[in-house]
Write a protein that holds these residues in place. Structure first.
Motif, PDB file in Angstrom:
ATOM      1  N   PRO A 196       0.811  -1.229   0.000  1.00 11.94           N
ATOM      2  CA  PRO A 196       0.000   0.000   0.000  1.00 11.94           C
ATOM      3  C   PRO A 196       0.846   1.283   0.000  1.00 11.94           C
ATOM      4  O   PRO A 196       2.032   1.226   0.336  1.00 11.94           O
ATOM      5  N   ASP A 197       0.186   2.384  -0.326  1.00 10.46           N
ATOM      6  CA  ASP A 197       0.865   3.684  -0.345  1.00 10.46           C
ATOM      7  C   ASP A 197       1.604   3.937   0.965  1.00 10.46           C
ATOM      8  O   ASP A 197       1.084   3.649   2.032  1.00 10.46           O
ATOM      9  N   GLY A 198       2.805   4.489   0.844  1.00  9.71           N
ATOM     10  CA  GLY A 198       3.558   4.859   2.040  1.00  9.71           C
ATOM     11  C   GLY A 198       4.325   3.718   2.665  1.00  9.71           C
ATOM     12  O   GLY A 198       5.015   3.915   3.665  1.00  9.71           O
ATOM     13  N   SER A 199       4.238   2.498   2.096  1.00 11.59           N
ATOM     14  CA  SER A 199       4.970   1.364   2.661  1.00 11.59           C
ATOM     15  C   SER A 199       6.465   1.659   2.670  1.00 11.59           C
ATOM     16  O   SER A 199       6.997   2.302   1.764  1.00 11.59           O
ATOM     17  N   ARG A 200       7.138   1.150   3.700  1.00 12.15           N
ATOM     18  CA  ARG A 200       8.589   1.324   3.814  1.00 12.15           C
ATOM     19  C   ARG A 200       9.253   0.041   3.320  1.00 12.15           C
ATOM     20  O   ARG A 200       8.951  -1.049   3.816  1.00 12.15           O
ATOM     21  N   VAL A 201      10.124   0.177   2.332  1.00 10.50           N
ATOM     22  CA  VAL A 201      10.748  -0.996   1.734  1.00 10.50           C
ATOM     23  C   VAL A 201      12.254  -0.812   1.584  1.00 10.50           C
ATOM     24  O   VAL A 201      12.723   0.295   1.312  1.00 10.50           O
ATOM     25  N   CYS A 221       3.189   4.594  -3.705  1.00  9.06           N
ATOM     26  CA  CYS A 221       4.314   5.492  -3.530  1.00  9.06           C
ATOM     27  C   CYS A 221       5.074   5.006  -2.318  1.00  9.06           C
ATOM     28  O   CYS A 221       4.611   5.147  -1.193  1.00  9.06           O
ATOM     29  N   PHE A 222       6.221   4.364  -2.548  1.00 10.80           N
ATOM     30  CA  PHE A 222       6.938   3.737  -1.442  1.00 10.80           C
ATOM     31  C   PHE A 222       8.022   4.646  -0.882  1.00 10.80           C
ATOM     32  O   PHE A 222       8.574   5.499  -1.574  1.00 10.80           O
ATOM     33  N   GLN A 223       8.337   4.393   0.376  1.00 16.75           N
ATOM     34  CA  GLN A 223       9.526   4.969   1.012  1.00 16.75           C
ATOM     35  C   GLN A 223      10.611   3.907   0.838  1.00 16.75           C
ATOM     36  O   GLN A 223      10.520   2.834   1.446  1.00 16.75           O
ATOM     37  N   VAL A 224      11.590   4.196   0.011  1.00 18.41           N
ATOM     38  CA  VAL A 224      12.605   3.177  -0.309  1.00 18.41           C
ATOM     39  C   VAL A 224      13.909   3.454   0.441  1.00 18.41           C
ATOM     40  O   VAL A 224      14.427   4.579   0.412  1.00 18.41           O
ATOM     41  N   TYR A 225      14.419   2.419   1.086  1.00 21.74           N
ATOM     42  CA  TYR A 225      15.671   2.519   1.841  1.00 21.74           C
ATOM     43  C   TYR A 225      16.747   1.711   1.130  1.00 21.74           C
ATOM     44  O   TYR A 225      16.527   0.556   0.755  1.00 21.74           O
ATOM     45  N   GLN A 226      17.898   2.338   0.998  1.00 25.09           N
ATOM     46  CA  GLN A 226      19.007   1.699   0.279  1.00 25.09           C
ATOM     47  C   GLN A 226      19.631   0.591   1.138  1.00 25.09           C
ATOM     48  O   GLN A 226      19.813   0.760   2.346  1.00 25.09           O
ATOM     49  N   ARG A 269       8.423   9.203  -8.373  1.00 26.19           N
ATOM     50  CA  ARG A 269       7.572   9.638  -7.261  1.00 26.19           C
ATOM     51  C   ARG A 269       7.922   8.958  -5.938  1.00 26.19           C
ATOM     52  O   ARG A 269       7.458   9.377  -4.887  1.00 26.19           O
ATOM     53  N   TYR A 270       8.748   7.920  -5.969  1.00 24.45           N
ATOM     54  CA  TYR A 270       9.143   7.256  -4.723  1.00 24.45           C
ATOM     55  C   TYR A 270      10.121   8.138  -3.955  1.00 24.45           C
ATOM     56  O   TYR A 270      10.941   8.832  -4.549  1.00 24.45           O
TER      57      TYR A 270
END
Ligand code: GLP
Length: 182
Positions: A1-6, A30-35, A56-57
């Protein structure tokens, strides 16, 4: 879902997944993506994620050029706790991120020296990298490991409980996606 942290990886294996995400042009998701990892002194993996991810991420990067690398590890590690989903590739020597053998469940987010086999496999001039530790990866709510068909040999090691990737077997929600042989 929108805003998921991945947490998302780099490498050749996930390229098709990124293509699918870019082509999913419905504006949703629209994800929050962590390296996951980065070479020390480089922006190579950050540049890869910027290039591959839909614009948009939101991207939460590792600064491989930080002057205080220990502080950078601590900062990024705090940001990456308990994400919704962590997707991983696997190295030919069974590393996840850059958790080289003999990393284990307790391995923290840190600067590592790359295994000579990794330097060769990745054809990189870099010898050191920052990686999220297996300890932090294991706080993810769900983990998916993607393995290209060229990883069948190392997967035998994983199934036998060897190599860093085998630590993931202790996680309650882990899935392994393996490309079938030709
Ligand atoms: C690098 C990365 C890993 C990645 C691995 C496999 O070493 N640090 O995170 O999983 O390569 O890459 P490939 O998918 O290209 O085989």
């Amino acid at each position: 879902p929108d805003g998921s942290r991945v947490i998302f990886p780099t490498g050749n294996t996930p390229l098709k997944m990124y293509q699918v995400l870019r082509n999913r042009d419905d504006g949703h998701g629209c994800f929050q993506v962590y390296q996951l990892d980065e070479y020390v002194g480089s922006t190579e993996y950050r540049d890869y994620l910027k290039r591959e991810l839909p614009s948009r991420y939101s991207l939460h990067c590792i600064d491989g050029k930080a002057t205080d690398l220990e502080e950078e590890c601590a900062r990024h590690d705090r940001a990456c706790q308990q994400v919704d989903l962590c997707i991983l590739g696997i190295g030919k020597n069974g590393h996840i991120g850059f958790n080289e053998p003999p990393s284990n469940e307790a391995s923290p987010t840190r600067v590592v020296q790359l295994d000579p086999s990794t330097v060769e496999a990745n054809q990189t001039p870099h010898t050191h990298a920052i990686t999220l530790g297996i300890r932090t990866i294991l706080t993810s709510k769900k983990i998916v490991v993607m393995a290209h068909r060229n990883k069948h040999a190392v997967l035998q090691e994983v199934y036998a409980g060897r190599t860093p990737a085998a630590c993931l077997a202790h996680h309650p929600h882990v899935e392994l996606v393996v490309e079938s042989p030709p």
